[in-house]
Design a protein around this motif. Structure first.
Motif, PDB file in Angstrom:
ATOM      1  N   ILE A   4      77.583  14.597 -69.450  1.00  0.00           N
ATOM      2  CA  ILE A   4      76.461  14.947 -68.576  1.00  0.00           C
ATOM      3  C   ILE A   4      75.946  16.347 -68.905  1.00  0.00           C
ATOM      4  O   ILE A   4      74.731  16.590 -68.946  1.00  0.00           O
ATOM      5  CB  ILE A   4      76.902  14.865 -67.094  1.00  0.00           C
ATOM      6  CG1 ILE A   4      77.168  13.397 -66.719  1.00  0.00           C
ATOM      7  CG2 ILE A   4      75.852  15.477 -66.175  1.00  0.00           C
ATOM      8  CD1 ILE A   4      77.735  13.216 -65.330  1.00  0.00           C
ATOM      9  N   PHE A  25      73.419  20.447 -64.612  1.00  0.00           N
ATOM     10  CA  PHE A  25      73.866  19.060 -64.655  1.00  0.00           C
ATOM     11  C   PHE A  25      75.358  18.965 -64.332  1.00  0.00           C
ATOM     12  O   PHE A  25      75.787  18.021 -63.670  1.00  0.00           O
ATOM     13  CB  PHE A  25      73.576  18.448 -66.031  1.00  0.00           C
ATOM     14  CG  PHE A  25      72.179  17.920 -66.176  1.00  0.00           C
ATOM     15  CD1 PHE A  25      71.080  18.710 -65.865  1.00  0.00           C
ATOM     16  CD2 PHE A  25      71.948  16.630 -66.639  1.00  0.00           C
ATOM     17  CE1 PHE A  25      69.787  18.225 -66.008  1.00  0.00           C
ATOM     18  CE2 PHE A  25      70.659  16.133 -66.776  1.00  0.00           C
ATOM     19  CZ  PHE A  25      69.569  16.938 -66.456  1.00  0.00           C
ATOM     20  N   SER A  26      76.149  19.948 -64.797  1.00  0.00           N
ATOM     21  CA  SER A  26      77.585  19.947 -64.492  1.00  0.00           C
ATOM     22  C   SER A  26      77.813  20.117 -62.996  1.00  0.00           C
ATOM     23  O   SER A  26      78.644  19.418 -62.396  1.00  0.00           O
ATOM     24  CB  SER A  26      78.295  21.070 -65.256  1.00  0.00           C
ATOM     25  OG  SER A  26      78.204  20.883 -66.643  1.00  0.00           O
ATOM     26  N   ALA A  28      77.056  16.948 -61.160  1.00  0.00           N
ATOM     27  CA  ALA A  28      78.075  15.930 -61.402  1.00  0.00           C
ATOM     28  C   ALA A  28      79.337  16.208 -60.600  1.00  0.00           C
ATOM     29  O   ALA A  28      79.955  15.290 -60.044  1.00  0.00           O
ATOM     30  CB  ALA A  28      78.396  15.863 -62.898  1.00  0.00           C
ATOM     31  N   VAL A  46      82.914  12.170 -69.060  1.00  0.00           N
ATOM     32  CA  VAL A  46      81.859  12.266 -68.048  1.00  0.00           C
ATOM     33  C   VAL A  46      81.261  13.665 -67.971  1.00  0.00           C
ATOM     34  O   VAL A  46      80.041  13.842 -68.147  1.00  0.00           O
ATOM     35  CB  VAL A  46      82.383  11.834 -66.659  1.00  0.00           C
ATOM     36  CG1 VAL A  46      81.368  12.186 -65.585  1.00  0.00           C
ATOM     37  CG2 VAL A  46      82.661  10.351 -66.638  1.00  0.00           C
ATOM     38  N   LEU A 100      73.918  16.248 -72.070  1.00  0.00           N
ATOM     39  CA  LEU A 100      72.602  15.651 -71.831  1.00  0.00           C
ATOM     40  C   LEU A 100      71.637  16.679 -71.236  1.00  0.00           C
ATOM     41  O   LEU A 100      70.505  16.833 -71.708  1.00  0.00           O
ATOM     42  CB  LEU A 100      72.748  14.458 -70.887  1.00  0.00           C
ATOM     43  CG  LEU A 100      71.446  13.726 -70.507  1.00  0.00           C
ATOM     44  CD1 LEU A 100      70.809  13.122 -71.749  1.00  0.00           C
ATOM     45  CD2 LEU A 100      71.734  12.638 -69.473  1.00  0.00           C
ATOM     46  N   GLY A 101      72.100  17.403 -70.217  1.00  0.00           N
ATOM     47  CA  GLY A 101      71.260  18.447 -69.635  1.00  0.00           C
ATOM     48  C   GLY A 101      70.972  19.563 -70.617  1.00  0.00           C
ATOM     49  O   GLY A 101      69.862  20.112 -70.646  1.00  0.00           O
TER      50      GLY A 101
END
Length: 406
Positions: free
Chosen positions: A109, A322-323, A326, A105, A112-113
């Motif tokens: 993520i 993004f981290s 999340a 996860v 991806l960012g």
């Protein structure tokens, strides 16, 4: 020819060995890039560029291959690099740090960012220049060897959990780059060659399903697969990834001695040659750029500016932003013994995009001026990301070392 090398028996020691080999490879790659820059700006520059453009070839029956030295490096040697990348991805997904949704996860993520925002920054800067928009994917990649080399300099100041996070993120980043290359940097397709490549790939999967564990037939068919992929219009290095997906792996949790699986043996056998020879050769061949007649204004052009800011700003904003979202939303958790500031420092190191960024740049552009502009942007963005990331992690690393080793 059959690889019989046996890697370390314990999965943890294998990971530690992997991190050490990648870090050492990063140092060798740094040296190769530095030598290339020195040579390209010395009296030996004409010989350097002439060597890269020298054509070499061989003929085996009706098959004739004749390419420049640079193409042999980028299409041939780098296919072995992509084979290793494919092996790492398969192992991590089926039997490693990316096995299971919980483990994938946060790095997923973050990756991806770390791909989306650098590409967006590049596109915004090059929006008014349609001829350069093709390079949008250049700053989307992270160089794991360089990044882990910087982490190795910091030693115990950086928690092991962050090193694992960076490794997983970079592997997913490589997977994203492979998909991008396949979808957006494919030339006009040769249907016959592509059909032959498909048939050979089917044969490889049949070997896997039949339980064939010897590496020799996989590698022989893989060599022919590389030739047909080269002729198909799809970039030849993707043959390495396709071959990797067919190499048998027996996961540890199935009661098999996974360290003796063909995939582990091949991966172990390729690590040092790729890290210490193939990638440095690629770096030496692709990092050389002449600074003659260039000034600070050269960096302000759309391509180098888009690449440099994409790597330095886009990567840190994408990976850390993004981290953070999340973690704060409860989707993922902060790596053990790590602080947000350390996570930010690692996010900065993700802006080191040397190997894959240069590789994508060579696919995106054919104009020598655009390729040189790409190199300037990659070198600038990677250098600034490395220095700032190192300083941030060094400044906040002592507390982490004490926390991890009370």
């Amino acid at each position: 020819m059959s690889f019989q090398a046996v890697p370390p028996q314990k999965p943890v020691s294998f990971l530690q060995s992997f991190l050490r080999s990648e870090a050492l490879g990063g140092y060798v790659l740094m040296l190769a890039a530095l030598v290339a820059l020195v040579v390209a700006n010395s009296p030996a520059a004409p010989a350097y560029f002439s060597l890269l453009e020298t054509k070499l070839g061989f003929q085996a029956g009706p098959v004739l291959l004749k390419e420049t030295v640079l193409h042999w490096i980028n299409d041939g040697l780098m296919a072995v690099f992509f084979l290793l990348v494919g092996l790492e991805i398969k192992r991590e997904v089926l039997d490693g740090q990316l096995r299971g949704a919980a483990r994938i996860v946060l790095p997923g993520i973050a990756a991806l960012g770390g791909m989306a925002l650098p590409a967006l920054i590049y596109v915004l800067i090059n929006y008014g220049s349609p001829g350069t928009l093709r390079g949008w994917a250049i700053p989307a990649a992270t160089d794991i060897a360089f990044a882990l080399g910087i982490l190795a300099l910091l030693g115990s100041r950086v928690p092991t959990s962050l090193k694992i996070f960076l490794t997983a993120l970079a592997i997913l980043d490589d997977l994203g780059a492979i998909v991008i290359i396949a979808l957006f940097y494919t030339a006009e397709l040769n249907v016959f060659a592509l059909s032959m490549a498909g048939a050979l790939l089917a044969c490889l999967f049949c070997l896997n399903r039949a339980g064939v564990l010897r590496l020799t037939p996989y590698l022989l068919i893989g060599a022919v697969l590389w030739y047909f992929v080269l002729k198909s219009g799809v970039h030849a290095t993707l043959a390495g990834v396709a071959l990797a997906l067919t190499i048998p792996l027996r996961p540890q949790n199935q009661g098999h001695p996974g360290a003796h699986s063909p995939l582990h043996a091949l991966e172990h056998a390729l690590h040092k040659p790729v890290a210490l020879l193939i990638v440095p050769i690629f770096g030496f061949a692709n990092a050389g750029v002449s600074f003659a007649g260039m000034g600070l204004g050269s960096l302000a052009q759309p391509v180098p500016m888009g690449v440099a800011l994409g790597l330095f700003l886009g990567k840190q904003l994408g990976v850390f932003g993004f981290s953070w979202l999340a973690i704060k939303s409860g989707i993922a958790t902060l790596p053990r013994h790590a602080s947000y500031m350390q996570l930010y420092g690692v996010s900065l190191l993700c802006g080191i995009g040397f190997t894959m960024s240069l590789f994508i740049g060579a696919l995106a552009f054919t104009d020598p001026a655009a390729i040189d502009a790409t190199k300037i942007g990659v070198l600038t963005g990677s250098l600034v990301s490395a220095v700032v990331g190192f300083l941030v992690l060094r400044a906040c690393g002592k507390r982490a070392g004490a926390a991890e080793n009370p």
